[in-house]
Design an enzyme around this catalytic site. Structure first.
Site, PDB file in Angstrom:
ATOM      1  N   HIS A   1       1.570 -12.768 -16.720  1.00 15.15           N
ATOM      2  CA  HIS A   1       2.272 -12.506 -15.573  1.00 15.15           C
ATOM      3  C   HIS A   1       1.800 -11.286 -14.815  1.00 15.15           C
ATOM      4  CE1 HIS A   1       3.891  -9.500 -18.599  1.00 15.15           C
ATOM      5  NE2 HIS A   1       4.446  -8.838 -17.526  1.00 15.15           N
TER       6      HIS A   1
ATOM      7  N   HIS B   1       2.651  -7.854 -12.257  1.00 11.94           N
ATOM      8  CA  HIS B   1       3.724  -6.668 -11.794  1.00 11.94           C
ATOM      9  C   HIS B   1       3.032  -6.190 -10.740  1.00 11.94           C
ATOM     10  CE1 HIS B   1       6.793  -6.351 -14.501  1.00 11.94           C
ATOM     11  NE2 HIS B   1       5.877  -6.789 -15.450  1.00 11.94           N
TER      12      HIS B   1
ATOM     13  N   TYR C   1       6.542   2.037 -15.122  1.00  8.73           N
ATOM     14  CA  TYR C   1       6.723   0.717 -15.894  1.00  8.73           C
ATOM     15  C   TYR C   1       5.757   0.094 -15.720  1.00  8.73           C
ATOM     16  CZ  TYR C   1       8.837  -3.642 -17.356  1.00  8.73           C
ATOM     17  OH  TYR C   1       8.944  -4.852 -17.744  1.00  8.73           O
TER      18      TYR C   1
ATOM     19  N   GLN D   1       2.508  -1.469 -18.423  1.00  7.96           N
ATOM     20  CA  GLN D   1       3.207  -2.499 -18.981  1.00  7.96           C
ATOM     21  C   GLN D   1       2.375  -3.013 -20.127  1.00  7.96           C
ATOM     22  OE1 GLN D   1       5.668  -4.197 -17.770  1.00  7.96           O
ATOM     23  NE2 GLN D   1       5.492  -5.898 -19.045  1.00  7.96           N
TER      24      GLN D   1
END
Length: 148
Positions: free
Chosen positions: A61, A63, A126, A130
């Protein structure tokens, strides 16, 4: 970096946290594919006058914390970035297109988006860390699996 951006008649701060995944959440965004994707997101964001604040490409994924001008909707930005990066990755790594799973679609259809307000530093931290969060979660899942 100023807290606000401006154009001819507006001061704005349209900042978003966006997460999206490859088709079937396959773990393929590592190595050269991940590096190429990382560079491509910066290039295509600059083309739309957007500023990447934080970016973290994980194996399954992405971010992104990004600032968009008010004239650009999130959906059109995501359509542009996901479409262009998919084309670029398929052209640069032709073996990806050979997988019958893709059907010429590199990314999953949807994405997650949240506006970044007063908790900007928490969200940026965050996204930045990650890797560590994912590894801690995997370790916790393994421990839970061993206990059962």
């Amino acid at each position: 970096m100023s807290r606000y951006d401006s154009s001819s008649h507006v001061y704005y701060r349209c900042q978003y946290h966006i997460v999206w995944t490859p088709k079937y959440r396959l773990k393929i965004l590592n190595g050269n594919i991940g590096k190429e994707l990382y560079k491509s997101i910066y290039v295509y964001s600059n083309m739309k006058n957007c500023r990447v604040v934080e970016l973290n490409v994980q194996v399954d994924h992405v971010h992104l914390v990004v600032r968009l001008p008010p004239s650009l909707s999130i959906s059109s930005y995501m359509g542009f970035v996901k479409g262009r990066t998919a084309i670029r990755l398929f052209n640069k790594f032709p073996y990806l297109r050979k997988k019958k799973l893709w059907g010429n679609h590199f990314w999953q259809r949807g994405y997650f988006v949240d506006s970044v307000g007063m908790n900007e530093e928490i969200i940026r931290r965050y996204v930045r860390h990650q890797d560590r969060v994912g590894k801690e979660e995997e370790a916790r899942q393994m421990l839970l699996g061993l206990e059962n």
